[in-house]
Design a protein around this motif. Structure first.
Motif, PDB file in Angstrom:
ATOM      1  N   LEU A   1       0.632  -0.934  -0.208  1.00  0.00           N
ATOM      2  CA  LEU A   1      -0.293  -0.002   0.069  1.00  0.00           C
ATOM      3  C   LEU A   1       0.696   1.247  -0.136  1.00  0.00           C
ATOM      4  O   LEU A   1       0.705   2.233  -0.396  1.00  0.00           O
ATOM      5  N   LEU A   2       1.610   0.928   1.240  1.00  0.00           N
ATOM      6  CA  LEU A   2       2.964   2.296   1.031  1.00  0.00           C
ATOM      7  C   LEU A   2       3.656   2.631  -0.333  1.00  0.00           C
ATOM      8  O   LEU A   2       4.120   3.276  -0.792  1.00  0.00           O
ATOM      9  N   PHE A   3       3.966   1.297  -0.978  1.00  0.00           N
ATOM     10  CA  PHE A   3       4.589   2.146  -2.494  1.00  0.00           C
ATOM     11  C   PHE A   3       3.779   2.173  -3.731  1.00  0.00           C
ATOM     12  O   PHE A   3       4.243   3.295  -4.618  1.00  0.00           O
ATOM     13  N   LEU A   4       2.176   1.779  -3.966  1.00  0.00           N
ATOM     14  CA  LEU A   4       1.807   2.003  -4.597  1.00  0.00           C
ATOM     15  C   LEU A   4       1.099   3.291  -4.023  1.00  0.00           C
ATOM     16  O   LEU A   4       1.119   4.498  -4.969  1.00  0.00           O
ATOM     17  N   TRP A   5       0.975   4.037  -3.147  1.00  0.00           N
ATOM     18  CA  TRP A   5       1.010   5.398  -2.842  1.00  0.00           C
ATOM     19  C   TRP A   5       2.443   6.420  -2.901  1.00  0.00           C
ATOM     20  O   TRP A   5       1.482   7.412  -3.209  1.00  0.00           O
ATOM     21  N   LEU A   6       3.582   5.811  -2.493  1.00  0.00           N
ATOM     22  CA  LEU A   6       4.445   6.347  -3.693  1.00  0.00           C
ATOM     23  C   LEU A   6       4.307   7.146  -5.106  1.00  0.00           C
ATOM     24  O   LEU A   6       4.966   8.551  -5.583  1.00  0.00           O
ATOM     25  N   ASN A   7       4.208   5.617  -5.682  1.00  0.00           N
ATOM     26  CA  ASN A   7       4.470   5.651  -6.838  1.00  0.00           C
ATOM     27  C   ASN A   7       2.707   6.364  -7.908  1.00  0.00           C
ATOM     28  O   ASN A   7       2.775   6.321  -8.591  1.00  0.00           O
ATOM     29  N   ARG A   8       2.020   6.612  -6.989  1.00  0.00           N
ATOM     30  CA  ARG A   8       0.716   7.433  -7.207  1.00  0.00           C
ATOM     31  C   ARG A   8       0.345   9.202  -6.889  1.00  0.00           C
ATOM     32  O   ARG A   8      -0.323  10.424  -6.754  1.00  0.00           O
ATOM     33  N   LEU A   9       1.771   9.607  -6.395  1.00  0.00           N
ATOM     34  CA  LEU A   9       1.877  11.246  -5.974  1.00  0.00           C
ATOM     35  C   LEU A   9       1.263  12.133  -7.003  1.00  0.00           C
ATOM     36  O   LEU A   9       2.038  11.226  -8.049  1.00  0.00           O
ATOM     37  N   PRO A  10       1.151  13.068  -6.917  1.00  0.00           N
ATOM     38  CA  PRO A  10       0.794  13.619  -8.257  1.00  0.00           C
ATOM     39  C   PRO A  10       1.891  13.832  -9.030  1.00  0.00           C
ATOM     40  O   PRO A  10       2.961  14.839  -8.012  1.00  0.00           O
ATOM     41  N   GLY A  11       2.155  13.492 -10.375  1.00  0.00           N
ATOM     42  CA  GLY A  11       3.611  13.766 -10.662  1.00  0.00           C
ATOM     43  C   GLY A  11       4.656  13.175 -10.444  1.00  0.00           C
ATOM     44  O   GLY A  11       5.876  13.036 -11.056  1.00  0.00           O
ATOM     45  N   GLY A  12       4.285  12.060  -9.582  1.00  0.00           N
ATOM     46  CA  GLY A  12       5.381  11.412  -9.300  1.00  0.00           C
ATOM     47  C   GLY A  12       6.169  11.265  -7.673  1.00  0.00           C
ATOM     48  O   GLY A  12       5.965  12.478  -7.269  1.00  0.00           O
ATOM     49  N   PRO A  13       6.471  10.602  -7.323  1.00  0.00           N
ATOM     50  CA  PRO A  13       7.454  10.384  -6.148  1.00  0.00           C
ATOM     51  C   PRO A  13       8.619  11.941  -6.392  1.00  0.00           C
ATOM     52  O   PRO A  13       8.863  12.500  -5.352  1.00  0.00           O
ATOM     53  N   ALA A  14       9.199  12.123  -7.494  1.00  0.00           N
ATOM     54  CA  ALA A  14      10.576  13.441  -7.490  1.00  0.00           C
ATOM     55  C   ALA A  14      10.114  14.409  -7.619  1.00  0.00           C
ATOM     56  O   ALA A  14      10.222  15.684  -7.134  1.00  0.00           O
ATOM     57  N   SER A  15       8.355  14.696  -8.294  1.00  0.00           N
ATOM     58  CA  SER A  15       7.964  16.112  -8.782  1.00  0.00           C
ATOM     59  C   SER A  15       7.198  16.577  -7.118  1.00  0.00           C
ATOM     60  O   SER A  15       7.581  17.218  -6.564  1.00  0.00           O
ATOM     61  N   ALA A  16       6.753  15.102  -6.397  1.00  0.00           N
ATOM     62  CA  ALA A  16       6.733  15.392  -5.002  1.00  0.00           C
ATOM     63  C   ALA A  16       7.487  15.820  -4.186  1.00  0.00           C
ATOM     64  O   ALA A  16       6.888  17.154  -2.811  1.00  0.00           O
ATOM     65  N   ILE A  17       8.315  15.474  -3.866  1.00  0.00           N
ATOM     66  CA  ILE A  17      10.342  15.729  -3.584  1.00  0.00           C
ATOM     67  C   ILE A  17      10.241  17.352  -3.380  1.00  0.00           C
ATOM     68  O   ILE A  17      10.578  18.119  -2.955  1.00  0.00           O
ATOM     69  N   LEU A  18      10.661  17.315  -5.143  1.00  0.00           N
ATOM     70  CA  LEU A  18      11.270  18.479  -5.416  1.00  0.00           C
ATOM     71  C   LEU A  18      10.152  20.086  -5.064  1.00  0.00           C
ATOM     72  O   LEU A  18      10.616  20.924  -5.284  1.00  0.00           O
ATOM     73  N   GLY A  19       9.160  19.530  -5.007  1.00  0.00           N
ATOM     74  CA  GLY A  19       7.923  21.399  -5.293  1.00  0.00           C
ATOM     75  C   GLY A  19       7.388  21.088  -6.862  1.00  0.00           C
ATOM     76  O   GLY A  19       7.096  20.155  -7.539  1.00  0.00           O
ATOM     77  N   GLU A  20       6.657  22.117  -6.396  1.00  0.00           N
ATOM     78  CA  GLU A  20       6.544  22.478  -7.943  1.00  0.00           C
ATOM     79  C   GLU A  20       6.919  23.170  -9.375  1.00  0.00           C
ATOM     80  O   GLU A  20       6.646  23.381 -10.477  1.00  0.00           O
ATOM     81  N   ARG A  21       8.287  23.817  -8.109  1.00  0.00           N
ATOM     82  CA  ARG A  21       8.935  24.348  -9.130  1.00  0.00           C
ATOM     83  C   ARG A  21      10.117  23.555 -10.073  1.00  0.00           C
ATOM     84  O   ARG A  21      11.270  24.053 -10.331  1.00  0.00           O
ATOM     85  N   ALA A  22       9.465  22.226 -10.147  1.00  0.00           N
ATOM     86  CA  ALA A  22      10.811  21.653 -10.063  1.00  0.00           C
ATOM     87  C   ALA A  22      10.808  21.436 -11.897  1.00  0.00           C
ATOM     88  O   ALA A  22      10.153  21.333 -12.609  1.00  0.00           O
ATOM     89  N   THR A  23      11.914  21.246 -12.293  1.00  0.00           N
ATOM     90  CA  THR A  23      12.189  21.247 -14.202  1.00  0.00           C
ATOM     91  C   THR A  23      12.526  19.640 -14.331  1.00  0.00           C
ATOM     92  O   THR A  23      12.181  19.146 -13.268  1.00  0.00           O
ATOM     93  N   GLU A  24      12.134  19.707 -15.648  1.00  0.00           N
ATOM     94  CA  GLU A  24      12.077  17.963 -16.123  1.00  0.00           C
ATOM     95  C   GLU A  24      13.283  17.064 -15.748  1.00  0.00           C
ATOM     96  O   GLU A  24      13.594  16.414 -15.381  1.00  0.00           O
ATOM     97  N   ALA A  25      14.394  18.226 -15.555  1.00  0.00           N
ATOM     98  CA  ALA A  25      15.980  17.351 -16.131  1.00  0.00           C
ATOM     99  C   ALA A  25      15.942  17.233 -14.190  1.00  0.00           C
ATOM    100  O   ALA A  25      16.649  16.275 -13.741  1.00  0.00           O
ATOM    101  N   ASP A  26      15.936  17.955 -13.377  1.00  0.00           N
ATOM    102  CA  ASP A  26      15.790  17.853 -12.121  1.00  0.00           C
ATOM    103  C   ASP A  26      15.191  16.805 -11.652  1.00  0.00           C
ATOM    104  O   ASP A  26      15.618  15.531 -11.080  1.00  0.00           O
ATOM    105  N   VAL A  27      13.780  16.100 -12.344  1.00  0.00           N
ATOM    106  CA  VAL A  27      12.915  15.303 -12.454  1.00  0.00           C
ATOM    107  C   VAL A  27      13.378  13.444 -13.093  1.00  0.00           C
ATOM    108  O   VAL A  27      13.649  12.447 -12.484  1.00  0.00           O
ATOM    109  N   ALA A  28      14.200  14.167 -14.148  1.00  0.00           N
ATOM    110  CA  ALA A  28      14.780  13.095 -14.534  1.00  0.00           C
ATOM    111  C   ALA A  28      15.984  12.554 -14.157  1.00  0.00           C
ATOM    112  O   ALA A  28      16.214  11.149 -13.565  1.00  0.00           O
TER     113      ALA A  28
END
Length: 334
Positions: free
Chosen positions: A22-49
């Motif tokens: 359940l936790l794994f599915l929750w992390l992978n279903r975060l809006p924009g993915g875990p990377a976007s959730a961690i970096l915030g709304e101003r994350a660039t595509e390069a940062d997410v990658a």
């Protein structure tokens, strides 16, 4: 007894596995993915990658879950976004404060709640019963954070009877042995530090104990009233047995089973629900750390906290089952 302990510990495995899914599915279903959730709304595509490559999020799902499960098995809960330290180390540092506060709250709730619930049942319809039921209703209705602020404002700020924040006063810190301030002071002979830690515990423990106290009072009252109507109690009283024997062996012992269940569940909820109380008193436990983790989107901390609390709940349920057989030998857990 040993068979029960082993069986309960084995049941911990599928429970934690299901929770990990359940936790794994929750992390992978975060809006924009875990990377976007961690970096915030101003994350660039390069940062997410870059974050996706670093965390292995560009791998197939089954590989990601395998790595996630392996890290959990090795107690590798990741690195905190807030502090840059391993999440497990942060828990080890802060969890003793939360445990100490929760234990103090449960001591208050049980020591006051069980006798009060018993008296309310024995004096049914009297002023003790009315006051207990009304008081328990108020205790459940008042938000914990409001009661904490009220206690802090009156007894700490205005009257100055108790400290208003922290676990210990400056200069009175006990030598760190176990992480439990009160126990450390007793073990090292620093009794002033131990007493100072107790004074810091009083107000947050009372605030945190308000809801468990109300539940225990009502649960004990209802359970005792049910037992008082049983034939074996009337038979014991008609035989002329001492009131102390009837009260302890026939009434309280049989009425304690549902109360023990409630105490076990409430203890687990205190460990996971001390966020507001610790924040009001700046107590420095895991609760206040979780609050800041939510604000900072520190998902490794949140995942580790959920898994840790799940383990605590299972172990508390095991302890409750063991207490069943101690309180009433007729009970057999299958």
């Amino acid at each position: 007894m040993l068979r029960l302990v082993v069986r309960r510990l084995l049941q911990l495995i599928p429970t934690l596995l299901g929770l990990s899914v359940l936790l794994f599915l929750w992390l992978n279903r975060l809006p924009g993915g875990p990377a976007s959730a961690i970096l915030g709304e101003r994350a660039t595509e390069a940062d997410v990658a870059r974050i996706n490559r670093t965390l292995g999020l560009d791998q197939p799902v089954y590989i990601q879950y395998g790595r996630f499960l392996k890290r959990l098995f090795n107690l590798d809960l990741g690195t905190s976004v807030q502090t840059g330290q391993p999440v497990w180390d942060e828990f080890v540092l802060r969890f003793p404060a939360t445990v100490e506060l929760s234990i103090a709250a449960m001591i208050i709730a049980t020591v006051v709640g069980i006798p009060l619930g018993y008296l309310a049942a024995r004096k049914r319809g009297g002023w003790i019963d009315v006051a207990s039921v009304s008081g328990s209703l108020v205790g459940i209705c008042i938000p914990v954070f409001f009661l904490a602020l009220l206690l802090k404002g009156v007894f700490a700020v205005q009257l100055g009877v108790f400290p208003s924040f922290g676990r210990q006063s400056t200069g009175l810190d006990a030598t760190d042995v176990t992480g439990f301030a009160v126990l450390d002071g007793l073990l090292t002979g620093e009794f002033d530090a131990s007493w100072d830690a107790i004074m810091h515990l009083v107000l947050p423990a009372i605030a945190l104990a308000s809801i468990p106290l109300a539940v225990i009072v009502r649960m004990t009252r209802a359970s005792v009233l049910e037992v008082l109507g049983e034939d074996y109690v009337r038979t014991a009283e008609s035989k002329g047995l001492e009131r102390r024997v009837v009260r302890g062996r026939h009434i309280l012992r049989n009425a304690m089973l549902p109360v023990v269940t409630a105490v076990g569940l409430l203890t687990g909820s205190l460990l996971s629900g001390a966020v507001l109380t610790e924040s009001v008193f700046s107590f420095g436990g895991i609760g206040s750390f979780i609050r800041t983790a939510i604000d900072a989107r520190d998902y490794p901390v949140l995942v580790g906290f959920i898994m840790f609390i799940a383990m605590v709940y299972v172990l508390i349920n095991l302890l409750v089952d063991l207490l069943y057989s101690v309180i009433d030998p007729r009970v057999r857990v299958h």
